[in-house]
Design a protein around this motif. Structure first.
Motif, short mmCIF file in Angstrom:
data_model
loop_
_atom_site.label_atom_id
_atom_site.label_comp_id
_atom_site.label_asym_id
_atom_site.label_seq_id
_atom_site.Cartn_x
_atom_site.Cartn_y
_atom_site.Cartn_z
N CYS A 119 1.24 4.80 -10.91
CA CYS A 119 1.46 3.90 -9.73
C CYS A 119 0.19 4.06 -8.91
CB CYS A 119 2.59 4.57 -8.75
SG CYS A 119 4.24 4.58 -9.69
N ARG A 176 4.36 -5.19 -1.84
CA ARG A 176 3.96 -5.37 -0.29
C ARG A 176 4.96 -4.14 0.24
NH1 ARG A 176 0.82 -9.09 3.63
NH2 ARG A 176 0.65 -7.41 5.30
N GLN A 194 -1.86 2.45 -5.35
CA GLN A 194 -1.72 1.23 -4.03
C GLN A 194 -3.22 1.14 -3.27
OE1 GLN A 194 0.18 4.22 -3.71
NE2 GLN A 194 -1.32 5.37 -2.46
N GLU A 200 0.15 -1.92 2.48
CA GLU A 200 -0.36 -1.54 1.36
C GLU A 200 0.38 -2.36 0.09
OE1 GLU A 200 -1.38 3.13 1.58
OE2 GLU A 200 0.66 2.57 1.04
N HIS A 228 1.41 -2.04 -3.81
CA HIS A 228 1.58 -0.92 -4.77
C HIS A 228 1.60 -1.48 -6.02
CE1 HIS A 228 3.07 2.49 -2.04
NE2 HIS A 228 3.01 1.22 -1.19
N PRO A 234 8.92 -0.13 -4.00
CA PRO A 234 8.58 0.58 -5.24
C PRO A 234 9.83 1.38 -6.18
CG PRO A 234 6.83 1.32 -3.44
CD PRO A 234 8.16 0.65 -2.78
#
Length: 141
Positions: free
Chosen positions: A63, A46, A65, A50, A52, A20
């Motif tokens: 943001c 990824r 997820q 998770e 994101h 991220p």
């Protein structure tokens, strides 16, 4: 608006986008390079179990997820982009449009995997998306 996945964002910047933080840096780089561009929405970063998502403008960052559903499908980026744009046009909110478009896609993929289908099961989840949009229109942002 630009809605790349992490691979496409990497192609645009010439750098790998694996986290991220790297996605945020790459989104800011693209925004700086193209002054007319207002928003970069990065799909499918990824990290472990998770996915994101992030929406980046010059002034804001949103943001969210969702858990990864290990089920190979095509068209998820297109479905997310369509839902995000519809929600953004209604709300003008990076946070709300990202949150609910991500939730919509998660629900679609989960349903598709549960039913063992190869095509995205969009139609059964559209009432949820429609109700969400109607609720957002009635609530103050």
């Amino acid at each position: 608006m630009l809605l790349p996945n992490q691979f496409e964002l990497g192609l645009l910047t010439g750098n790998s986008v694996l986290t991220p933080t790297a996605a945020l840096d790459a989104a800011h780089e693209v925004l700086a390079r193209y002054p007319a561009l207002q928003i970069v929405v990065v799909k499918g970063i990824r990290v472990a179990a998770e996915f994101h998502l992030m929406a980046v403008s010059r002034e804001q960052l949103a943001c969210t997820q969702h858990p990864v559903i290990d089920y190979r499908l095509s068209g998820t980026g297109d479905a997310f982009s369509a839902a995000w744009l519809a929600l953004y046009l209604r709300t003008q909110s990076l946070r709300l449009s990202l949150t609910y478009a991500g939730e919509f896609l998660y629900r679609v993929v989960q349903r598709t995997a549960q039913q063992g289908q190869r095509e995205l099961q969009l139609l059964p989840e559209l009432p949820w998306l429609q109700q969400t949009v109607m609720r957002l229109e009635q609530e103050p942002i």
